[in-house]
Design an enzyme around this catalytic site. Structure first.
Site, PDB file in Angstrom:
ATOM      1  N   CYS A 162      38.848  48.630  39.583  1.00 10.90           N
ATOM      2  CA  CYS A 162      40.051  49.211  38.985  1.00 10.90           C
ATOM      3  C   CYS A 162      40.036  49.178  37.462  1.00 10.90           C
ATOM      4  O   CYS A 162      40.652  50.023  36.813  1.00 10.90           O
ATOM      5  CB  CYS A 162      41.295  48.496  39.511  1.00 10.90           C
ATOM      6  SG  CYS A 162      41.404  48.524  41.311  1.00 10.90           S
ATOM      7  N   LEU A 163      39.319  48.224  36.885  1.00 11.41           N
ATOM      8  CA  LEU A 163      39.109  48.180  35.442  1.00 11.41           C
ATOM      9  C   LEU A 163      37.844  48.937  35.052  1.00 11.41           C
ATOM     10  O   LEU A 163      37.870  49.830  34.198  1.00 11.41           O
ATOM     11  CB  LEU A 163      39.031  46.731  34.956  1.00 11.41           C
ATOM     12  CG  LEU A 163      38.509  46.494  33.538  1.00 11.41           C
ATOM     13  CD1 LEU A 163      39.354  47.231  32.506  1.00 11.41           C
ATOM     14  CD2 LEU A 163      38.462  45.003  33.225  1.00 11.41           C
TER      15      LEU A 163
END
Length: 204
Positions: A115-116
């Protein structure tokens, strides 16, 4: 690789990806109390500095809602709920980031390696200078976190911690918003030092 330009109030934006209740239950590389403290501090301090903030979640029916602490830190902010694994694959997220008109992008996400890392790499390819807030992100194993950070660094993403990007943007401890920024970061030792200084100055 040349050193990127300094972060300022005028050139920085914050993208918060998938800080959701269900995903927090799987985080193992950082304790969730520290993670929440760092994420909320980053969000509150960004608001104090008037840095644009974009918030996105993924498939809340599966991974749950935004953590309540973050919602309280950013009251009234609209979040973008999407289904794509990579937040940058959703046109609404890209449009929201573009609308900030900032080219330095601080990103945080759960998990660090997905997600990052995935939107960080995509934003980098799109021409942004990207800062990955590692201590305001979390992964399901330390190996996943390490692999995600190494992948980002090899591509040119800049790893940072939540407080050092904020104080870089603050720039001057005499700024009018300095007290609000440090209060948002909630650094206990800073309060202790300030209290001691006040005590001793009052006794001189």
């Amino acid at each position: 690789m040349s050193y990127p330009s300094r972060l300022t109030r005028e050139n920085a934006a914050l993208l918060i990806v998938d800080h959701q209740v269900g995903l927090y239950t799987g985080v193992r590389d950082i304790d969730t109390l520290s993670l929440k403290h760092n994420m909320v501090g980053l969000a509150k301090a960004s608001a104090a500095l008037k840095i644009p903030v974009v918030v996105t979640t993924t498939t809340e029916g599966l991974w749950g809602p935004l953590i309540p602490e973050l919602g309280q830190a950013l009251p009234g902010i609209d979040r973008i709920e999407r289904t794509t694994v990579n937040a940058w694959d959703d046109a609404r997220v890209v449009a929201a980031v573009k609308a900030t008109e900032r080219k330095n992008l601080i990103i945080t996400g759960i998990s660090t390696d997905v997600c990052l890392a995935l939107p960080a790499l995509s934003a980098l390819a799109a021409g942004y200078t990207v800062y990955a807030a590692i201590d305001a992100s979390g992964a399901f194993t330390k190996q996943q976190a390490d692999a995600g950070v190494m992948r980002m660094v090899q591509a040119g993403v800049v790893p940072v911690c939540h407080s050092n990007v904020i104080v870089e943007i603050l720039a001057d401890n005499a700024a009018a918003d300095a007290n609000a920024v440090y209060a948002a970061l909630d650094m206990p030792f800073a309060g202790l030092v300030a209290g001691l200084n006040q005590y001793f100055s009052g006794n001189n």
